[in-house]
Design a protein around this motif. Structure first.
Motif, mmCIF file in Angstrom:
data_model
loop_
_atom_site.group_PDB
_atom_site.id
_atom_site.type_symbol
_atom_site.label_atom_id
_atom_site.label_comp_id
_atom_site.label_asym_id
_atom_site.label_seq_id
_atom_site.Cartn_x
_atom_site.Cartn_y
_atom_site.Cartn_z
ATOM 1 N N GLY A 1 25.901 -11.220 12.744
ATOM 2 C CA GLY A 1 26.091 -11.103 14.185
ATOM 3 C C GLY A 1 26.186 -9.669 14.674
ATOM 4 N N LEU A 2 26.171 -8.711 13.762
ATOM 5 C CA LEU A 2 26.257 -7.300 14.130
ATOM 6 C C LEU A 2 24.924 -6.605 13.850
ATOM 7 C CD1 LEU A 2 29.704 -6.343 12.524
ATOM 8 C CD2 LEU A 2 29.258 -6.976 14.902
ATOM 9 N N SER A 3 24.540 -5.712 14.738
ATOM 10 C CA SER A 3 23.335 -4.912 14.499
ATOM 11 C C SER A 3 23.625 -3.928 13.368
ATOM 12 C CB SER A 3 22.955 -4.137 15.762
ATOM 13 O OG SER A 3 23.913 -3.107 16.007
ATOM 14 N N SER A 4 22.575 -3.304 12.852
ATOM 15 C CA SER A 4 22.788 -2.324 11.779
ATOM 16 C C SER A 4 23.625 -1.146 12.283
ATOM 17 C CB SER A 4 21.466 -1.845 11.190
ATOM 18 O OG SER A 4 20.659 -1.255 12.184
ATOM 19 N N GLY A 5 23.447 -0.755 13.526
ATOM 20 C CA GLY A 5 24.262 0.323 14.101
ATOM 21 C C GLY A 5 25.726 -0.080 14.219
ATOM 22 N N GLU A 6 25.964 -1.322 14.648
ATOM 23 C CA GLU A 6 27.341 -1.812 14.735
ATOM 24 C C GLU A 6 27.982 -1.890 13.350
ATOM 25 O OE1 GLU A 6 27.168 -4.682 18.688
ATOM 26 O OE2 GLU A 6 26.310 -5.421 16.801
ATOM 27 N N GLN A 7 27.212 -2.333 12.369
ATOM 28 C CA GLN A 7 27.734 -2.382 11.002
ATOM 29 C C GLN A 7 28.099 -0.978 10.515
ATOM 30 O OE1 GLN A 7 25.480 -4.747 8.153
ATOM 31 N NE2 GLN A 7 24.755 -6.058 9.820
ATOM 32 N N ALA A 8 27.249 -0.002 10.812
ATOM 33 C CA ALA A 8 27.523 1.377 10.384
ATOM 34 C C ALA A 8 28.772 1.916 11.069
ATOM 35 C CB ALA A 8 26.314 2.270 10.679
ATOM 36 N N ARG A 9 28.921 1.652 12.365
ATOM 37 C CA ARG A 9 30.121 2.113 13.088
ATOM 38 C C ARG A 9 31.374 1.451 12.546
ATOM 39 N NH1 ARG A 9 26.515 1.712 17.265
ATOM 40 N NH2 ARG A 9 27.406 -0.197 18.142
ATOM 41 N N LEU A 10 31.294 0.149 12.295
ATOM 42 C CA LEU A 10 32.433 -0.570 11.738
ATOM 43 C C LEU A 10 32.789 -0.021 10.356
ATOM 44 C CD1 LEU A 10 34.535 -2.806 11.916
ATOM 45 C CD2 LEU A 10 32.786 -4.409 11.094
ATOM 46 N N ALA A 11 31.781 0.224 9.520
ATOM 47 C CA ALA A 11 32.028 0.784 8.187
ATOM 48 C C ALA A 11 32.707 2.142 8.285
ATOM 49 C CB ALA A 11 30.724 0.884 7.397
#
Length: 176
Positions: free
Chosen positions: A148-158
């Motif tokens: 449910g998260l874009s790759s950019g959102e995943q990177a920010r979350l990480a």
């Protein structure tokens, strides 16, 4: 909060925090907004990991040991001491785990050529096939969880989780 960051719907944490805000408006429940979700997500991740390992006929601890050996690279062997450092268990627990993995023929003990009294734990071909299948299943399962998260959102979350993890690790190192 901008309109693009407003959640589309409420989750259980929202309901819990709303109830606490109603009952205890004197407290700031912002930490619950984050850490209650982290705890709930951790349970979901644990279930997904256990399912991935079960499909590979592994217990989570077996995966941990085999994964440490796999990450060591060819010839996929480490000393028991190195395995202890990577898996954070006691010496007795590690001995038991190695024994059980030897019984399953996933690892074998070998003499350490640089230390006549030492031993090394080496992954067998069966262990390599098993851990490779397990990591593939794990990565697929975790990708599904993050779907449910874009790759950019995943990177920010990480990035944010790494910062929090490092801060908490550093705080744990401080003398009391």
């Amino acid at each position: 909060m901008s309109a693009s960051t407003v959640p589309e719907r409420n989750d259980e944490v929202d309901r819990i925090v709303d109830a606490w805000n109603r009952e205890r408006p004197d407290l700031d429940f912002a930490p619950l907004q984050v850490l209650s979700r982290v705890a709930r997500l951790a349970r979901q991740v644990d279930r997904a990991r256990r399912a991935a390992f079960t499909r590979s006929n592994l217990e989570p601890w077996e995966f941990d040991v085999l994964a440490a050996l796999r990450r060591a690279g060819t010839p996929y062997r480490l000393s028991p001491k190195a395995l202890l450092a990577q898996t954070l268990v006691s010496s007795g627990t590690m001995t038991n785990r190695i024994d059980r993995l030897v019984e399953r023929r996933l690892v074998e003990r070998q003499g350490d050529p640089s230390d006549g009294r030492g031993i090394l734990v080496q992954m067998t071909g069966s262990g390599l096939n098993t851990v490779d299948a397990a990591i593939t299943r794990l990565v697929d399962a975790e990708a599904d969880l993050l779907g449910g998260l874009s790759s950019g959102e995943q990177a920010r979350l990480a990035t944010l989780l790494r910062k929090l993890s490092l801060d908490l690790d550093h705080a744990g190192e401080q003398p009391a």
